[in-house]
Scaffold this active site. Structure first.
Site, PDB file in Angstrom:
ATOM      1  N   ARG A   2      33.443  26.496  66.852  1.00  0.00           N
ATOM      2  CA  ARG A   2      34.681  25.970  67.546  1.00  0.00           C
ATOM      3  C   ARG A   2      35.364  25.157  66.890  1.00  0.00           C
ATOM      4  NH1 ARG A   2      33.178  25.097  73.472  1.00  0.00           N
ATOM      5  NH2 ARG A   2      32.248  26.926  73.995  1.00  0.00           N
TER       6      ARG A   2
ATOM      7  N   ARG B 268      47.408  26.171  73.140  1.00  0.00           N
ATOM      8  CA  ARG B 268      46.466  26.035  72.307  1.00  0.00           C
ATOM      9  C   ARG B 268      46.917  26.323  70.785  1.00  0.00           C
ATOM     10  NH1 ARG B 268      41.591  27.327  75.592  1.00  0.00           N
ATOM     11  NH2 ARG B 268      40.305  25.878  74.597  1.00  0.00           N
TER      12      ARG B 268
ATOM     13  N   ARG C 253      23.290  16.827  73.199  1.00  0.00           N
ATOM     14  CA  ARG C 253      23.183  17.135  74.761  1.00  0.00           C
ATOM     15  C   ARG C 253      21.971  17.784  75.065  1.00  0.00           C
ATOM     16  NH1 ARG C 253      29.075  17.926  77.082  1.00  0.00           N
ATOM     17  NH2 ARG C 253      28.778  19.837  76.291  1.00  0.00           N
TER      18      ARG C 253
ATOM     19  N   ARG D 156      21.737  23.843  75.472  1.00  0.00           N
ATOM     20  CA  ARG D 156      22.618  24.769  75.925  1.00  0.00           C
ATOM     21  C   ARG D 156      23.082  25.615  74.753  1.00  0.00           C
ATOM     22  NH1 ARG D 156      27.728  23.921  79.530  1.00  0.00           N
ATOM     23  NH2 ARG D 156      28.178  23.041  77.390  1.00  0.00           N
TER      24      ARG D 156
ATOM     25  N   LYS E 161      38.942  14.968  76.310  1.00  0.00           N
ATOM     26  CA  LYS E 161      40.447  15.094  76.876  1.00  0.00           C
ATOM     27  C   LYS E 161      40.440  15.357  78.434  1.00  0.00           C
ATOM     28  CE  LYS E 161      40.751  19.691  75.205  1.00  0.00           C
ATOM     29  NZ  LYS E 161      40.897  20.522  76.180  1.00  0.00           N
TER      30      LYS E 161
END
Ligand SMILES: [Zn+2]
Length: 219
Positions: free
Chosen positions: A171, A93, A127, A160, A18
């Site tokens: 999340r 949110r 990642r 990470r 996004k």
């Protein structure tokens, strides 16, 4: 009505792209992209009255209350030129914040980037980053020449904390609980545009442009 200005909200889970789509669209339409995350960081570093309040929550790892979030956004939205339209990323949110936004500044489109949870996990958990030169790789999409080693400087790559599967899943749960209900809210308002976020970046963007043009927005 033809060629109306776009006053939009863009939302989707992390990894949906996004931020990228918001940036591309803002550039294309030459309108401001207002990123809530960046705005809050600025407010904190300016040490404004609101910023100091926000910092108290953030520093303790607490969720910033809706009233405070809304106040920061309202103040900022009054200061920028929105006469040719705008795109909001990272705000609202949740439904309470969306209601507050409607009172401050009604939007005329809510773009939802839809992407399956498994695809989010695949995108983000693959990642890897070089701790030295900060180059970013992806296990399947953009792998380094030698597995686990930075192709540019030879340093072993790391994952990470944010890109670990458990963290991503937490999340996502928060997203489904808090933010996804925005879809129902905006559908009822008649301004929801659902976009398939699983397509390659370029296709997602073309899809958005085509659809908003059909809705009569100037693109
Ligand atoms: Zn490197």
């Amino acid at each position: 009505m033809k060629n109306k200005h776009l006053s939009a909200v863009i939302f989707g889970p992390q990894g949906s792209g996004k931020g990228t789509q918001g940036t591309l669209l803002a550039e294309r339409l030459n309108i401001p992209l207002i990123g809530a995350g960046e705005l809050f960081r600025d407010e904190i570093s300016e040490k404004s009255t609101l910023g100091n309040l926000v910092a108290q929550y953030v520093n303790q790892g607490l969720l910033v209350p809706d009233e405070l979030v809304n106040a920061v956004m309202a103040r900022h939205l009054k200061r920028v030129d929105l006469s040719h339209g705008f795109i909001l990323d990272g705000y609202p949110r949740n439904v309470e914040q969306a209601e507050a936004l409607d009172r401050i500044l009604p939007i005329n489109l809510a773009i939802q980037l839809k992407i399956d949870d498994t695809e989010v996990v695949r995108r983000l958990s693959g990642r890897m980053q070089c701790p030295k030169c900060k180059s970013v790789y992806h296990e399947t999409e953009a792998p380094p020449v030698k597995k686990g080693i930075c192709s540019l400087c030879g340093t072993p790559l790391i994952k990470r904390e944010d890109d670990k599967e458990e963290v991503i899943k937490l999340r996502l749960q928060a997203y489904h609980y808090m933010t996804a209900p925005l879809a129902g809210y905006y559908r009822q308002r008649g301004v929801l545009l659902v976009i398939n976020g699983e397509q390659p970046i370029h296709y997602v963007f073309e899809d958005i442009v085509k659809k908003i043009s059909k809705l009569g927005f100037a693109v």
